[in-house]
Design an enzyme around this catalytic site. Structure first.
Site, mmCIF file in Angstrom:
data_model
loop_
_atom_site.group_PDB
_atom_site.id
_atom_site.type_symbol
_atom_site.label_atom_id
_atom_site.label_comp_id
_atom_site.label_asym_id
_atom_site.label_seq_id
_atom_site.Cartn_x
_atom_site.Cartn_y
_atom_site.Cartn_z
ATOM 1 C CB THR A 151 -12.470 12.740 7.321
ATOM 2 O OG1 THR A 151 -12.269 11.659 5.549
ATOM 3 C CG2 THR A 151 -11.984 10.973 7.793
ATOM 4 C CG ASP A 152 -16.174 11.563 2.890
ATOM 5 O OD1 ASP A 152 -14.852 11.384 3.115
ATOM 6 O OD2 ASP A 152 -16.805 11.766 1.748
ATOM 7 C CD GLU A 153 -10.614 8.543 3.142
ATOM 8 O OE1 GLU A 153 -9.551 7.707 3.891
ATOM 9 O OE2 GLU A 153 -9.911 9.257 2.261
ATOM 10 C CE LYS A 211 -9.183 13.698 10.606
ATOM 11 N NZ LYS A 211 -8.321 15.199 10.331
ATOM 12 C CE1 TYR A 249 -6.672 10.925 7.368
ATOM 13 C CE2 TYR A 249 -8.090 10.389 5.884
ATOM 14 C CZ TYR A 249 -7.736 11.384 6.572
ATOM 15 O OH TYR A 249 -8.393 12.580 6.564
HETATM 16 P P1 NAD Z 1 -2.234 17.906 4.316
HETATM 17 O O1 NAD Z 1 -1.887 16.862 4.714
HETATM 18 O O2 NAD Z 1 -2.093 18.808 3.067
HETATM 19 O O3 NAD Z 1 -1.728 18.459 5.677
HETATM 20 C C1 NAD Z 1 -1.282 18.162 6.736
HETATM 21 C C2 NAD Z 1 -0.433 19.479 7.440
HETATM 22 O O4 NAD Z 1 -0.711 19.125 9.296
HETATM 23 C C3 NAD Z 1 0.756 19.519 7.023
HETATM 24 O O5 NAD Z 1 1.043 20.615 7.344
HETATM 25 C C4 NAD Z 1 1.639 19.134 7.934
HETATM 26 O O6 NAD Z 1 3.325 19.748 8.032
HETATM 27 C C5 NAD Z 1 0.670 19.440 9.211
HETATM 28 N N1 NAD Z 1 1.519 18.379 10.343
HETATM 29 C C6 NAD Z 1 1.427 17.077 10.686
HETATM 30 N N2 NAD Z 1 1.470 16.648 11.936
HETATM 31 C C7 NAD Z 1 1.515 17.530 12.406
HETATM 32 C C8 NAD Z 1 1.864 18.415 13.745
HETATM 33 N N3 NAD Z 1 1.580 17.020 14.763
HETATM 34 N N4 NAD Z 1 1.410 19.324 14.709
HETATM 35 C C9 NAD Z 1 1.575 20.526 13.478
HETATM 36 N N5 NAD Z 1 1.456 20.445 12.644
HETATM 37 C C10 NAD Z 1 1.287 18.630 11.599
HETATM 38 O O7 NAD Z 1 -3.821 17.712 4.943
HETATM 39 P P2 NAD Z 1 -4.945 18.480 4.069
HETATM 40 O O8 NAD Z 1 -5.219 17.332 2.857
HETATM 41 O O9 NAD Z 1 -4.877 19.970 3.952
HETATM 42 O O10 NAD Z 1 -7.056 18.120 5.690
HETATM 43 C C11 NAD Z 1 -6.484 19.121 6.055
HETATM 44 C C12 NAD Z 1 -7.464 18.167 7.412
HETATM 45 O O11 NAD Z 1 -8.286 17.680 6.558
HETATM 46 C C13 NAD Z 1 -6.634 16.726 7.736
HETATM 47 O O12 NAD Z 1 -7.566 17.054 8.926
HETATM 48 C C14 NAD Z 1 -7.622 15.929 6.636
HETATM 49 O O13 NAD Z 1 -7.992 14.633 7.885
HETATM 50 C C15 NAD Z 1 -8.873 16.888 6.228
HETATM 51 N N6 NAD Z 1 -9.902 16.032 5.600
HETATM 52 C C16 NAD Z 1 -8.805 16.303 4.414
HETATM 53 C C17 NAD Z 1 -9.706 16.128 2.956
HETATM 54 C C18 NAD Z 1 -9.137 16.102 1.486
HETATM 55 O O14 NAD Z 1 -9.345 16.005 0.905
HETATM 56 N N7 NAD Z 1 -7.941 16.559 1.631
HETATM 57 C C19 NAD Z 1 -10.781 15.576 3.362
HETATM 58 C C20 NAD Z 1 -11.554 15.755 4.600
HETATM 59 C C21 NAD Z 1 -10.975 16.166 5.341
HETATM 60 O O1 TDX Z 2 -2.470 7.494 -7.978
HETATM 61 C C1 TDX Z 2 -3.427 7.138 -7.839
HETATM 62 N N1 TDX Z 2 -4.507 6.620 -7.723
HETATM 63 C C2 TDX Z 2 -5.286 6.386 -7.502
HETATM 64 O O2 TDX Z 2 -6.433 5.609 -8.820
HETATM 65 C C3 TDX Z 2 -4.227 7.814 -6.112
HETATM 66 C C4 TDX Z 2 -3.478 8.490 -5.458
HETATM 67 C C5 TDX Z 2 -5.498 7.116 -5.339
HETATM 68 N N2 TDX Z 2 -6.215 7.136 -6.531
HETATM 69 C C6 TDX Z 2 -7.955 6.479 -6.028
HETATM 70 C C7 TDX Z 2 -7.791 6.271 -4.575
HETATM 71 C C8 TDX Z 2 -8.817 7.242 -4.458
HETATM 72 O O3 TDX Z 2 -9.887 6.032 -5.235
HETATM 73 O O4 TDX Z 2 -8.373 8.505 -6.727
HETATM 74 C C9 TDX Z 2 -9.119 8.206 -5.150
HETATM 75 C C10 TDX Z 2 -8.418 9.243 -3.854
HETATM 76 O O5 TDX Z 2 -7.231 9.221 -3.787
HETATM 77 P P1 TDX Z 2 -6.269 9.777 -2.692
HETATM 78 O O6 TDX Z 2 -6.482 11.222 -2.747
HETATM 79 O O7 TDX Z 2 -5.206 9.536 -1.735
HETATM 80 O O8 TDX Z 2 -7.916 10.675 -1.575
HETATM 81 P P2 TDX Z 2 -8.966 9.036 -0.180
HETATM 82 O O9 TDX Z 2 -8.039 8.427 -0.013
HETATM 83 O O10 TDX Z 2 -9.829 9.119 -0.672
HETATM 84 O O11 TDX Z 2 -8.372 10.240 0.613
HETATM 85 C C11 TDX Z 2 -9.155 11.542 0.587
HETATM 86 O O12 TDX Z 2 -10.000 11.976 0.801
HETATM 87 C C12 TDX Z 2 -10.378 12.076 2.693
HETATM 88 C C13 TDX Z 2 -7.712 12.199 1.263
HETATM 89 O O13 TDX Z 2 -6.014 11.809 1.312
HETATM 90 C C14 TDX Z 2 -8.293 12.313 2.965
HETATM 91 O O14 TDX Z 2 -7.215 13.120 3.298
HETATM 92 C C15 TDX Z 2 -9.239 12.986 3.498
HETATM 93 O O15 TDX Z 2 -9.480 12.326 4.664
#
Ligand code: NAD
Ligand code: TDX
Length: 331
Positions: free
Chosen positions: A120-122, A151, A147
């Site tokens: 992630t960019d975080e 990462k 988190y």
């Molecule tokens: P998500 O929470 O929707 O999915 C995570 C999955 O991993 C789930 O199916 C969960 O059951 C599984 N999991 C958790 N712990 C596990 C373990 N110990 N062994 C096997 N499986 C396990 O997450 P996502 O949003 O799909 O993110 C996927 C990846 O992408 C993560 O690594 C996250 O850091 C990264 N990422 C997410 C975002 C975003 O915006 N969602 C952005 C950038 C990077």
């Molecule tokens: O109810 C809400 N109200 C609100 O204002 C929630 C759930 C979030 N927010 C804000 C917080 C953030 O500024 O919205 C923005 C996005 O929040 P999230 O969806 O929780 O994402 P963020 O914390 O930015 O992280 C996401 O992007 C990077 C993913 O959850 C991560 O897994 C990924 O690494």
């Protein structure tokens, strides 16, 4: 090509599996997923016949060793992924994001298997709201939350295993994804499903925080570009120039669902809330010839909103428990 997709029942992983089955019929796909609260087998229903599903954890050394031995490439999506949860209970983040990644690294090292680690960019921390700067592959790591720090730690483990043990690995750091099958705890699905239930969206703090939105299919096409053409040992940043503040996103959702643009509540802020993320994806665009198919957030949002309207059975079972958790946190 035997592909092991860890975390393939989560949001991005499931969409990656769908895209791979659709566009790469020569790939044999196996999913390893622990089915935590965030994993959902139903997300793989449309491709169930084409995918071998294994229920288990990436932190299970024996299981991971056996599955990696049987793969050509591992793509690691498995993670605890939600910042708010990490502030409430960090332990599972350390177990999965750090110990789990370590187990995968040891297994790919033993068996000489290619790994792509999804991050992630975080990991870079945040940028000022009034700044033009964007993250690049050279930006120093400065994570803010449990988190993002786990990462960041996982990325550093991958880099150390590349340097010290010469494993064949790549890393990508992507910005905020949106699209179908995203858990209702995350910003966009939480607000869309609130409105569908007749509840006002909840905006943290002032709503000025900026995220750099990318459609999940564009992220996954970039991951395939890295798998196909990426340089081993390298990191690629993935983003689609989709910067928008949270108020703008909420108003776009309200518009799409026919509500007035002030029909939302401000709620208390997330502790340590990162201000702004922004990705410079020049390396990915230039070296790997990738470009997003969704020009901006608006072009993918309408279909995403429609998906949640059409797929209540997928998200309703998780909605009440998620909102109860937010009520407990005062958000
Ligand atoms: P998500 O929470 O929707 O999915 C995570 C999955 O991993 C789930 O199916 C969960 O059951 C599984 N999991 C958790 N712990 C596990 C373990 N110990 N062994 C096997 N499986 C396990 O997450 P996502 O949003 O799909 O993110 C996927 C990846 O992408 C993560 O690594 C996250 O850091 C990264 N990422 C997410 C975002 C975003 O915006 N969602 C952005 C950038 C990077
Ligand atoms: O109810 C809400 N109200 C609100 O204002 C929630 C759930 C979030 N927010 C804000 C917080 C953030 O500024 O919205 C923005 C996005 O929040 P999230 O969806 O929780 O994402 P963020 O914390 O930015 O992280 C996401 O992007 C990077 C993913 O959850 C991560 O897994 C990924 O690494």
């Amino acid at each position: 090509m035997r592909l092991l997709v860890t975390g393939g029942a989560g949001f991005i992983g499931a969409n990656f599996v769908h895209q791979t089955v659709r566009e790469r019929p020569d790939h044999q796909v196996r999913v390893l997923d622990a089915l935590t609260y965030a994993g959902n087998r139903a997300s793989l229903d449309p491709v169930a016949d084409a995918v071998d599903f294994v229920h288990g954890s990436i932190a299970d050394a024996e299981l991971v060793d056996r599955l990696v031995a049987d793969a050509d490439v591992v793509v690691n999506f498995a993670a605890e992924s939600h910042n708010d949860n990490s502030l409430d209970e960090p332990e599972p983040f350390l177990q999965t994001n750090l110990v789990g990644t370590y187990r995968l690294l040891e297994a790919v090292r033993r068996h000489g298997v290619r790994l792509h680690h999804v991050s992630t960019d975080e990991v870079f921390g945040d940028l000022e709201l009034d700044d033009q700067a964007r993250f690049t592959e050279d930006t120093p790591y400065r994570p803010s939350s449990p988190y993002s720090s786990t990462k960041a730690g996982a990325d550093l483990l991958v880099r150390a295993w590349v340097r010290s043990f010469h494993i064949a690995a790549t890393i990508s750091n992507c910005s905020n994804n949106y699209g179908p099958y995203q858990h209702v705890e995350k910003f966009i699905p939480r607000q869309v499903t609130n409105v569908l239930n007749g509840v006002k969206p909840k905006v943290y703090g002032t709503g000025a925080n900026v995220r750099d939105w990318i459609h999940v299919d564009d992220h996954n096409r970039a991951l395939h570009a890295v798998l196909d053409r990426g340089t081993l040992g390298h990191t690629y940043l993935i983003g689609a120039d989709g910067e928008a503040d949270n108020l703008t996103v909420v108003r776009a959702i309200l518009r799409a669902l026919g509500k007035p643009d002030d029909w939302f509540d401000f709620v208390s802020d997330r502790p340590g809330h990162d201000l702004r993320y922004a990705i410079d994806a020049s390396k990915l665009r230039g070296e790997l010839d990738w470009k997003p198919q969704y020009a901006d957030l608006d072009s993918g949002l309408a279909a995403t909103v429609q998906w949640y309207a059409d797929n209540r059975a997928w998200w309703e079972p998780a909605k009440q428990a998620t909102e109860d958790g937010y009520t407990r946190l005062g958000r």
